[in-house]
Every structure is written in structure tokens, then in C-alpha cells.
Enzyme design. Sequence first.
Site, PDB file in Angstrom:
ATOM      1  N   ASN A  58       0.856  -1.187   0.000  1.00  0.00           N
ATOM      2  CA  ASN A  58       0.000   0.000   0.000  1.00  0.00           C
ATOM      3  C   ASN A  58       0.889   1.233   0.000  1.00  0.00           C
ATOM      4  OD1 ASN A  58      -2.508   1.464   0.212  1.00  0.00           O
ATOM      5  ND2 ASN A  58      -1.961   1.899   2.333  1.00  0.00           N
ATOM      6  N   HIS A 117       0.886   5.347   1.161  1.00  0.00           N
ATOM      7  CA  HIS A 117       0.191   6.272   2.062  1.00  0.00           C
ATOM      8  C   HIS A 117       0.862   7.638   1.990  1.00  0.00           C
ATOM      9  CE1 HIS A 117      -2.378   7.316   5.464  1.00  0.00           C
ATOM     10  NE2 HIS A 117      -1.340   7.975   5.941  1.00  0.00           N
TER      11      HIS A 117
END
Length: 215
Positions: A109, A111
Site C-alpha cells: 500500500n 500512504h
Amino acid sequence: MNEFRIAVCASGGGTNMQAIIDAAESGMLPATIVGCLSDRDTAGALDRAARHDIPTAVLDPKTYDTTEAFGEAMRATLSTWAPSLVALAGYLKKVPAAVLKAYPERITNIHPSLLPAFGGKGMYGSRVHEAVLDYGVHWTGVTVHLVDAAYDSGPIVAQRPVPVRPDDTVNTLQERVLQVEHQLYPAVLRAFALGAVDIEKRTVTLQNDFSLSSS
């Protein structure tokens, strides 16, 4: 070398997905983008995928009776694309346990802050940059991390700082951070594709002086 296959999960416009596609098509990222999964049928990421003949799927968790049923549906959909790695690119739903089990240490992921600062449930997009400005920090940045059962808590793979300017607004800060996201994420995925990532519990290192410099 076996083909490295990346499935992308996205909920929004898909600019990070586009950066990944562009990197793959240019040859910088030695991988094939095999599918795009979204929880929203209006996600711009789906249109981007379609323009590049990438298969798409929409799975809305609200249409499933249980989180377990949704998790099994997501796992089954991803499995049809046989990904080597699943890249979350603005995907706003928590990854179900069935998917985490199917792809251990193979879900990433990105961020828009230097985790663990300004992360967690509900912290995404402009909310992160607003919190950064409200707190008055001098530096923010970008983090790529492995995904685990909690929001934004998995082992950190790479980070890149971005200065916060005195005259920044949410929009100006978001734009500068996004530019760094578009550089860093394909570079990290390249490291995975080349087998240059070592993972030992929460410590993630790159082999053989592998460089994450901007492409």
C-alpha cells in the site's frame, strides 16, 4: 525469469495506478498489470485500466452479508488473475483476512505521510494533508508498506520525505506529495519484481544496493 504479475486495487481516480501502468509499459517496471479491482463502479481507476486493456472487477462490500463472504469473493477474483503481488493504490477498504492469508507479504500500500504519523482508519487523501497542516509539522512524505490486518500498520518498505512550506494549502501539499508517490511506488514495485526485497518480521531491506532513485 518468471513473469511478475501485479493486480491493483483502487477506489478513486487511479493516478497511482496510472503511474504503475506507465512504468510497466515503459519497461522501467518489469511486470504485467493483470487486473484492477475496485469497490466502486464509478472509480476512475477502472476507466484507466480499460484504456489499457486491463481486466477489471467491482466488488462492493455492502452487497455481501458478511465480511467473510466479501473476503472470499475478493480472494477468488484476485486468484483468477494469478498475481505475484497485490498493489493497493488508493483502495479505501480494509483488506479481508482471506486475502491477507492468500498473499502473505505480497500486498503493498502507498500512504501520503511518513507513517506511523498521520495514519490509521479514516486517514486518506486530503484528510491526511489537512491533519499535517493543522499539526504544524515541517516534514511529511510518502510511505510504501506491506499490508496487515490493521490500517497503515504493516512493515515499512520505503519512505521519501516532502517538506511542508509555510504557504502550503491542502491542495498544494497534496499535489507535491502525489508527485513523489508516482515516483516511489513504481520503484518499490520494481524492487519486488526483481526479487530485491528481503523481509524479516518488521524489517524490510533491499538487496545488493538496489536503488529507489527516481525513474
